[in-house]
Design a protein around this motif. Structure first.
Motif, PDB file in Angstrom:
ATOM      1  N   ALA A 115       0.835  -1.207   0.000  1.00 34.06           N
ATOM      2  CA  ALA A 115       0.000   0.000   0.000  1.00 34.06           C
ATOM      3  C   ALA A 115       0.869   1.256   0.000  1.00 34.06           C
ATOM      4  O   ALA A 115       0.573   2.236  -0.690  1.00 34.06           O
ATOM      5  CB  ALA A 115      -0.932  -0.007   1.218  1.00 34.06           C
ATOM      6  N   TRP A 134      -6.026  -2.071  -4.092  1.00 31.37           N
ATOM      7  CA  TRP A 134      -5.238  -3.071  -3.376  1.00 31.37           C
ATOM      8  C   TRP A 134      -5.773  -3.263  -1.964  1.00 31.37           C
ATOM      9  O   TRP A 134      -5.913  -4.395  -1.485  1.00 31.37           O
ATOM     10  CB  TRP A 134      -3.774  -2.646  -3.343  1.00 31.37           C
ATOM     11  CG  TRP A 134      -2.940  -3.418  -2.357  1.00 31.37           C
ATOM     12  CD1 TRP A 134      -2.547  -3.018  -1.115  1.00 31.37           C
ATOM     13  CD2 TRP A 134      -2.418  -4.735  -2.533  1.00 31.37           C
ATOM     14  NE1 TRP A 134      -1.809  -3.991  -0.498  1.00 31.37           N
ATOM     15  CE2 TRP A 134      -1.709  -5.060  -1.340  1.00 31.37           C
ATOM     16  CE3 TRP A 134      -2.468  -5.666  -3.563  1.00 31.37           C
ATOM     17  CZ2 TRP A 134      -1.065  -6.277  -1.176  1.00 31.37           C
ATOM     18  CZ3 TRP A 134      -1.824  -6.882  -3.388  1.00 31.37           C
ATOM     19  CH2 TRP A 134      -1.132  -7.184  -2.212  1.00 31.37           C
ATOM     20  N   THR A 189      -2.553   6.391  -6.866  1.00 32.51           N
ATOM     21  CA  THR A 189      -3.146   6.404  -5.530  1.00 32.51           C
ATOM     22  C   THR A 189      -4.419   5.570  -5.475  1.00 32.51           C
ATOM     23  O   THR A 189      -4.662   4.835  -4.511  1.00 32.51           O
ATOM     24  CB  THR A 189      -3.456   7.856  -5.105  1.00 32.51           C
ATOM     25  OG1 THR A 189      -2.271   8.641  -5.254  1.00 32.51           O
ATOM     26  CG2 THR A 189      -3.906   7.916  -3.656  1.00 32.51           C
ATOM     27  N   GLY A 191      -3.814   2.049  -5.168  1.00 29.50           N
ATOM     28  CA  GLY A 191      -3.620   1.699  -3.767  1.00 29.50           C
ATOM     29  C   GLY A 191      -4.930   1.384  -3.080  1.00 29.50           C
ATOM     30  O   GLY A 191      -5.026   0.458  -2.260  1.00 29.50           O
ATOM     31  N   SER A 193      -6.286   6.766   1.068  1.00 27.77           N
ATOM     32  CA  SER A 193      -5.978   6.646  -0.361  1.00 27.77           C
ATOM     33  C   SER A 193      -7.121   7.168  -1.222  1.00 27.77           C
ATOM     34  O   SER A 193      -6.890   7.783  -2.273  1.00 27.77           O
ATOM     35  CB  SER A 193      -5.670   5.188  -0.715  1.00 27.77           C
ATOM     36  OG  SER A 193      -6.780   4.354  -0.447  1.00 27.77           O
ATOM     37  N   LEU A 196       2.227   1.926  -3.616  1.00 34.84           N
ATOM     38  CA  LEU A 196       1.244   2.472  -4.555  1.00 34.84           C
ATOM     39  C   LEU A 196       0.830   3.900  -4.199  1.00 34.84           C
ATOM     40  O   LEU A 196       0.804   4.792  -5.058  1.00 34.84           O
ATOM     41  CB  LEU A 196       0.013   1.565  -4.590  1.00 34.84           C
ATOM     42  CG  LEU A 196       0.245   0.159  -5.167  1.00 34.84           C
ATOM     43  CD1 LEU A 196      -0.973  -0.729  -4.907  1.00 34.84           C
ATOM     44  CD2 LEU A 196       0.555   0.226  -6.654  1.00 34.84           C
ATOM     45  N   ILE A 197       0.519   4.121  -2.928  1.00 32.70           N
ATOM     46  CA  ILE A 197       0.002   5.425  -2.515  1.00 32.70           C
ATOM     47  C   ILE A 197       1.093   6.495  -2.574  1.00 32.70           C
ATOM     48  O   ILE A 197       0.858   7.608  -3.069  1.00 32.70           O
ATOM     49  CB  ILE A 197      -0.607   5.357  -1.102  1.00 32.70           C
ATOM     50  CG1 ILE A 197      -1.816   4.407  -1.103  1.00 32.70           C
ATOM     51  CG2 ILE A 197      -1.032   6.735  -0.623  1.00 32.70           C
ATOM     52  CD1 ILE A 197      -2.362   4.100   0.284  1.00 32.70           C
TER      53      ILE A 197
END
Length: 404
Positions: A226, A388, A382, A385, A290, A229-230
Motif C-alpha cells: 500500500a 489493493w 493512488t 492503492g 488513499s 502504490l500510494i
C-alpha cells in the motif's frame, strides 16, 4: 476491526529510567519540523529554482527524487550501523547533516551541487525517521500518546507553516534565502538537542538482523505494498503541486502561499482525525486516506481551472496527506509491536523510495506531456492503492506475499 498501536511500557521504562522533560520531546518534534520543511521546500520553489539554474522543471523535481532514494537506503543502514550508539548522539549527527545540506543548496550554481545537497538531506531524513519516530514514547513512557503526537506534530507543522513560509520567503528574497535561513535554524536546533536530550540507549530488539523477520509478517507485507502504490501516486503529483496551481489553475504568486497554508491547515485536521480514527477502525482509516488523496487529484486534474474546484481539491488533498503517515504507520506498527525500530526502518525505507520514484515518474511525465499529466498519473497510482486495500485488507485472512 479496531486496532491500536501498543508500546511495551516495561521495556520503555527499563531503557529510560525516569521520564525526560517535555522540552526534550518538543526538540525532537522541532527536528521533524525542520526535516519535513527542508524535504518539501522545493515544491513551492520549483519554478524559481528551474528558471534560475536554467534547468527543466522535471530536472528540478530530482530535488524530491534524490533524497527519497537516499533516505530509503539510509533508513536501513542507520539501524545496522548505529545499533550500539546512544540515540541522542545519532540525532545530533543527523540534524548536523541538515545544516550541511541546506548550506550546499543555498550556494549551488548548477544541478550537480544542488543534488549533492539533497543527497546529504536524504541521509539525514532516512536516519532521523528510523530513530526519532519511536523516541517520544521512550522519553515519556508515562504519556505515550501525548509524546508521540508531539513528535508527529512537527510533520504537520512543516507542511502548514514551514513550506508556505519558505515559499513566501523565496518569493520576497529569492529561493536561496529560504535554504540559507533553514540552515541557520537547523544549526540552532542541533545546539538545542545537545542541551536537552538525555542519554537514550538503543532498543534490544533494534538492528538490521530483525528486519527479515518483520518482513515475514503478512500485515507488514500488505501495508508496504500500500505504501508503494500510494506514495508513488502522491509524490508524482505533489512534487509539481505549486507549478500546476500557478501555470494550469492560474493561481497568482501572491495567492500561492495562502493556498499552501490552506493545504497545511487541512493537513492538521486530517492528522487529528486520523489519530482518532485509527484507534477505532484502522483498515477503514487506511482505505479512506488513499480514496481522499486519489479523488482530490482527479478533481484537480478534471476541473483544475475552476477556482471553487481548486480550493476544494486542495482542502481534500491536504486532509488526505495529513492522514497518510498516521494511517500507514499505525498499520505497520500494529503488525510488529515488538520491533518498532525495525518496522520504522522498513516504513521509512519504502516510503522514501517510492516518494522518490513518484517524483521521478512525475518529472518524466511533466517534461514529455505537461503538468496536468503528473496529476492524472498520481491519481491513478493512488487509486490503485485503494483497489489493493479493498482486495486485500477486506478479503478476510491476509494472503502472504512470500512464505516465511
Amino acid at each position: 476491526m479496531t486496532q491500536t498501536v501498543l508500546v511495551d511500557s516495561n521495556t520503555t521504562s527499563a531503557l529510560t529510567p525516569a521520564p525526560a522533560p517535555w522540552s526534550a520531546v518538543a526538540a525532537i518534534g522541532i527536528g521533524a519540523f525542520a526535516l519535513v520543511t527542508a524535504e518539501f521546500l522545493p515544491v513551492g520553489l520549483l519554478p524559481q529554482i528551474a528558471n534560475d539554474l536554467a534547468i527543466t522543471q522535471g530536472q528540478a523535481g530530482l530535488m524530491i527524487t534524490i533524497p527519497g532514494v537516499v533516505a530509503a537506503c539510509s533508513a536501513l543502514l542507520t539501524i545496522g550501523l548505529t545499533n550500539a550508539f546512544d540515540r541522542s548522539h545519532v540525532l545530533w549527527v543527523l540534524l548536523s547533516l541538515l545544516v550541511v545540506s541546506n548550506s550546499l543548496i543555498a550556494c549551488a550554481n548548477g544541478l550537480p551541487l544542488l543534488l549533492l545537497g539533497r543527497v546529504v538531506l536524504g541521509v539525514a531524513v532516512g536516519g532521523f525517521w528510523t530513530i526519532g519516530v519511536s523516541l517520544g514514547a521512550r522519553l515519556r513512557p508515562d504519556a505515550v500518546g501525548k509524546a508521540t503526537s508531539i513528535v508527529f506534530s512537527g510533520v504537520t507543522l512543516g507542511t502548514v507553516a514551514g513550506v508556505p513560509a519558505g515559499t513566501m520567503l523565496g518569493a520576497l528574497f529569492g529561493w536561496r534565502m529560504s535554504f540559507a535561513v533553514s540552515a541557520v535554524l537547523a544549526a540552532l536546533l542541533v545546539l538545542a538537542l545537545v542541551r536537552l536530550l538525555p542519554a537514550i540507549r538503543p532498543e534490544p530488539s533494534s538492528g538490521l538482523t530483525h528486519v527479515p523477520s518483520v518482513l515475514k509478517i503478512p500485515n507488514v507485507q500488505l501495508g508496504l505494498v500500500a505504501v508503494a502504490l500510494i506514495f508513488t501516486g502522491q509524490f508524482c503529483a505533489y512534487t509539481y503541486f505549486a507549478a500546476y496551481l500557478g501555470e494550469v489553475s492560474g493561481v497568482e504568486p501572491s495567492a500561492l502561499s495562502a493556498l499552501l497554508l490552506t493545504y497545511g491547515i487541512a493537513g492538521i485536521l486530517g492528522n487529528l482525525f486520523c489519530g482518532w480514527w485509527v484507534g477505532r477502525n484502522l483498515r477503514l482509516a487506511v482505505l479512506s486516506t488513499s480514496l481522499v488523496l486519489g479523488c482530490s487529484m482527479l478533481l484537480l486534474a478534471a476541473i483544475g481551472k475552476n477556482p471553487a474546484a481548486v480550493t476544494l481539491a486542495v482542502v481534500m488533498w491536504g486532509f488526505g496527506f495529513g492522514m497518510l503517515p498516521i494511517a500507514i504507520q499505525s498499520w505497520i506498527f500494529n503488525a510488529a509491536p515488538n520491533h518498532l525500530e525495525s518496522a520504522a526502518a522498513l516504513f521509512v525505507s519504502m516510503g522514501q523510495l517510492f516518494m522518490g520514484a513518484g517524483a521521478l515518474v512525475g518529472g518524466i511525465t511533466v517534461d514529455n506531456y505537461g503538468l496536468t499529466s503528473a496529476v492524472w498519473v498520481g491519481a491513478a497510482g493512488t487509486l490503485c492503492g485503494s483497489l489493493w486495500i479493498i482486495a486485500r485488507f477486506f478479503s478476510g485472512t491476509p494472503v502472504l506475499l512470500s512464505q516465511p
